[in-house]
Design an enzyme around this catalytic site. Structure first.
Site, PDB file in Angstrom:
ATOM      1  N   ASP A  99      96.451  17.369  40.420  1.00 38.91           N
ATOM      2  CA  ASP A  99      95.699  16.928  41.588  1.00 38.91           C
ATOM      3  C   ASP A  99      96.769  16.838  42.658  1.00 38.91           C
ATOM      4  O   ASP A  99      97.574  15.904  42.642  1.00 38.91           O
ATOM      5  CB  ASP A  99      95.051  15.569  41.345  1.00 38.91           C
ATOM      6  CG  ASP A  99      94.214  15.151  42.537  1.00 38.91           C
ATOM      7  OD1 ASP A  99      94.709  15.273  43.681  1.00 38.91           O
ATOM      8  OD2 ASP A  99      93.075  14.719  42.343  1.00 38.91           O
ATOM      9  N   HIS A 100      96.834  17.817  43.538  1.00 35.43           N
ATOM     10  CA  HIS A 100      98.030  17.897  44.377  1.00 35.43           C
ATOM     11  C   HIS A 100      98.176  16.693  45.309  1.00 35.43           C
ATOM     12  O   HIS A 100      99.255  16.418  45.801  1.00 35.43           O
ATOM     13  CB  HIS A 100      98.096  19.233  45.133  1.00 35.43           C
ATOM     14  CG  HIS A 100      97.217  19.309  46.335  1.00 35.43           C
ATOM     15  ND1 HIS A 100      95.876  19.568  46.256  1.00 35.43           N
ATOM     16  CD2 HIS A 100      97.483  19.163  47.657  1.00 35.43           C
ATOM     17  CE1 HIS A 100      95.367  19.586  47.475  1.00 35.43           C
ATOM     18  NE2 HIS A 100      96.312  19.339  48.347  1.00 35.43           N
ATOM     19  N   HIS A 147      90.669  14.207  44.541  1.00 37.06           N
ATOM     20  CA  HIS A 147      91.602  13.588  45.486  1.00 37.06           C
ATOM     21  C   HIS A 147      91.142  12.201  45.959  1.00 37.06           C
ATOM     22  O   HIS A 147      91.912  11.264  46.024  1.00 37.06           O
ATOM     23  CB  HIS A 147      91.781  14.468  46.731  1.00 37.06           C
ATOM     24  CG  HIS A 147      92.066  15.904  46.417  1.00 37.06           C
ATOM     25  ND1 HIS A 147      92.861  16.296  45.369  1.00 37.06           N
ATOM     26  CD2 HIS A 147      91.665  17.061  47.017  1.00 37.06           C
ATOM     27  CE1 HIS A 147      92.942  17.622  45.353  1.00 37.06           C
ATOM     28  NE2 HIS A 147      92.216  18.106  46.333  1.00 37.06           N
TER      29      HIS A 147
HETATM   30  C1  BG6 Z   1      91.917  21.302  48.019  1.00 43.50           C
HETATM   31  C2  BG6 Z   1      90.495  21.637  48.367  1.00 43.50           C
HETATM   32  O1  BG6 Z   1      91.982  20.716  46.753  1.00 43.50           O
HETATM   33  O2  BG6 Z   1      92.455  20.424  48.987  1.00 43.50           O
HETATM   34  C3  BG6 Z   1      90.416  22.237  49.748  1.00 43.50           C
HETATM   35  O3  BG6 Z   1      89.962  22.536  47.415  1.00 43.50           O
HETATM   36  C4  BG6 Z   1      91.093  21.356  50.767  1.00 43.50           C
HETATM   37  O4  BG6 Z   1      89.057  22.457  50.127  1.00 43.50           O
HETATM   38  C5  BG6 Z   1      92.499  20.960  50.295  1.00 43.50           C
HETATM   39  O5  BG6 Z   1      91.184  22.065  51.981  1.00 43.50           O
HETATM   40  C6  BG6 Z   1      93.128  19.923  51.217  1.00 43.50           C
HETATM   41  O6  BG6 Z   1      94.450  19.698  50.854  1.00 43.50           O
HETATM   42  P1  BG6 Z   1      95.544  19.187  51.885  1.00 43.50           P
HETATM   43  O7  BG6 Z   1      96.779  19.005  51.072  1.00 43.50           O
HETATM   44  O8  BG6 Z   1      95.661  20.242  52.937  1.00 43.50           O
HETATM   45  O9  BG6 Z   1      95.015  17.900  52.459  1.00 43.50           O
END
Ligand code: BG6
Length: 494
Positions: free
Chosen positions: A181-182, A244
């Site tokens: 989950d980045h 997230h």
């Molecule tokens: C991803 C989603 O996990 O996270 C995307 O699938 C979204 O739809 C993205 O744009 C947002 O990540 P960050 O790091 O740019 O806030």
């Protein structure tokens, strides 16, 4: 910490994630001395590609997306020689045997002791097959460790997630599976834990006696871009909510772990997910969850298309590109404190922010009972700005007792010289070091799905068109009412 020597297999090596995030992350780790020289990367994809072409792709991706740029040719060649490519039909077992041979060659060449990390930047439908074939092809027979790193979406609902998990478990043990989950790799998300547990002036107030509500915003300015095919089946609830958003909520709400070990922290997080009050009926979902879809709108003098006009989106789609919800964590610490969460595409700003709103003082000795002081706020800015901001009340200079709010601000991302590592750098580094703290454990995934499934199934029963909001606006008005009915409002984000 330097990672142990390992081979990194990037399945989906010609895809977008590899290009934008994974190759740049590996290069940053190398530049910081965290990879050493005993590593190799094998890019795996169906497309035929020579090793040279692949290294050129990696070079371009680094120059475009990495926070370090390549400085000289000798340094580049030293790094690039660790990269090779394998064209593979992932259903053809012979291809895995060839991959094994290639792996043993690079292991011998770079002195790598059999540790293998399989990063599947692939559609989840393929995870099961790839895992079986890795096993059948002998890729898991080396003497070192074997780890599987996978990207979301982990299933579409609880049932499909369970099925996927059962497939993976036939090959990998839970402790070998690293579910990305980045958001958990973001510097400020990890900082939430430190801010909470290392500061005497936050933790004692971190409960329902002192906090009136918590607001979590994950807003994006982008639309669905070129991902209409995936997104139209997922929607904001599955794309951002199940993972997230709920992960961020657990970091805010969890109890202090007794030790800073992955399992202790994840035990505390899953307790929060289990304490989420489930919506008991479709009516409760209606009262507490708002959804919407962006329609054509204006931003910065430009006309933005509506969601239904986007590429690969059903022109009659009812998929939500926004949702907001009021959520309760039913435990001793949080009883009665609403958590308002919202996320959406095509909103006015890109931000990830948590606002903790404190309760009013028992009486207002300055302006009298009828007047309210501005509440104290603690704002944690995760992205793109990184920092903390505290709003307090103080005497207005030159007056006898006039009060005005002032802000104390710490902006980490504004400081020269601080160039926070990207989420993927931390996560690849952690996975290679066997630290699963910032990866989601199966019980977290399952509990989050159980919560989300109730919302999704209530929506599935609704007939009629989803409500819309203009692209470039803050989403449907009902999201304001969600707070207004409790006497609160969304704090403006910066
Ligand atoms: C991803 C989603 O996990 O996270 C995307 O699938 C979204 O739809 C993205 O744009 C947002 O990540 P960050 O790091 O740019 O806030």
């Amino acid at each position: 910490v330097k990672t142990p020597g390992a081979v990194y297999f990037i399945f989906g090596a010609t895809g977008d994630l590899a290009r934008r995030k994974l190759f740049p992350a590996i290069y940053s780790l190398y530049r910081e001395g965290k990879l050493g020289e005993d590593f190799a990367v094998i890019g795996v994809a169906r497309r035929p590609r020579s090793g040279e072409e692949f290294r050129d792709d990696v070079y371009r991706s680094i120059q475009e997306f990495c926070r370090y740029s390549v400085e000289d040719d000798a340094e580049w060649s030293r790094f690039a020689e660790h990269f090779s490519y394998k064209s593979l039909d992932i259903n053809n077992i012979d291809g895995y045997r060839e991959l094994l041979q290639q792996t043993e060659e690079v292991e011998a060449r770079f002195g790598i002791p059999g540790n293998r990390l399989f990063y599947l930047a692939l559609a989840p439908e393929l995870f099961g097959n790839v895992s079986f074939n890795l096993q059948k092809g002998g890729m898991l027979d080396s003497s070192g460790w074997h780890r599987l790193v996978i990207e979301k979406p982990f299933g579409y609902d609880l049932i499909s997630a369970q099925k996927l998990n059962e497939e993976l478990n036939q090959v990998f043990k839970e402790e070998e599976i690293y579910r990305i989950d980045h958001y958990l790799g973001k510097e400020m998300v990890q900082n939430i834990e430190v801010i909470r547990f290392a500061n005497a002036f936050f933790e004692p107030l971190w409960n329902n006696k002192h906090i009136s509500n918590i607001q979590i915003t994950l807003s994006e300015t982008v639309g669905v871009e070129e991902r209409g095919g995936y997104y139209d089946n997922a929607g904001a609830l599955r794309d951002m909510g199940q993972n997230h958003m709920l992960q961020l909520l657990t970091m805010i709400a969890m109890e202090p772990p007794s030790r800073l070990l992955a399992e202790d922290i994840r035990d505390e997080k899953v307790k929060v997910l289990r304490s989420l009050r489930p919506y008991a009926s479709a009516q409760e979902v209606k009262e507490n969850v708002v959804r919407g879809q962006y329609a054509e709108g204006e931003s910065g003098g430009k006309t933005l298309p509506g969601y239904r006009q986007e590429d690969k989106v059903d022109p009659n789609s009812n998929t939500e590109t926004y949702f907001a919800a009021k959520v309760y964590v039913d435990n001793f610490r949080w009883a009665g404190v609403p958590f308002y969460i919202r996320t959406g595409k095509r909103l006015p700003v890109k931000t990830t922010e948590v606002v903790v709103e404190f309760k009013q003082m028992p009486t207002n000795v300055y302006l009298g009972q009828k007047h309210k002081l501005e509440p104290n706020l603690l704002v944690i800015r995760v992205n793109p700005m990184e920092g903390i901001y505290i709003k307090i009340n103080a005497k207005k200079p030159g007056t006898e007792s006039q009060i005005s709010p002032l802000a104390m601000e710490f902006c980490q991302s504004c400081q020269v010289g601080i160039n926070s590592p990207e989420a993927y750098e931390r996560l690849i580094h952690d996975a290679a070091n066997g630290d699963s703290t910032y990866f989601t454990r199966w019980d977290e995934v399952a509990t989050a799905w159980a919560f989300v499934d109730r919302i999704a199934s209530a929506w599935a029963q609704e007939s009629g068109d989803i409500s819309t909001y203009a692209a470039g606006s803050w989403g449907p008005e009902e999201a304001d009412q969600l707070l207004a009915q409790d006497g609160f409002h969304w704090w403006p984000v910066n």
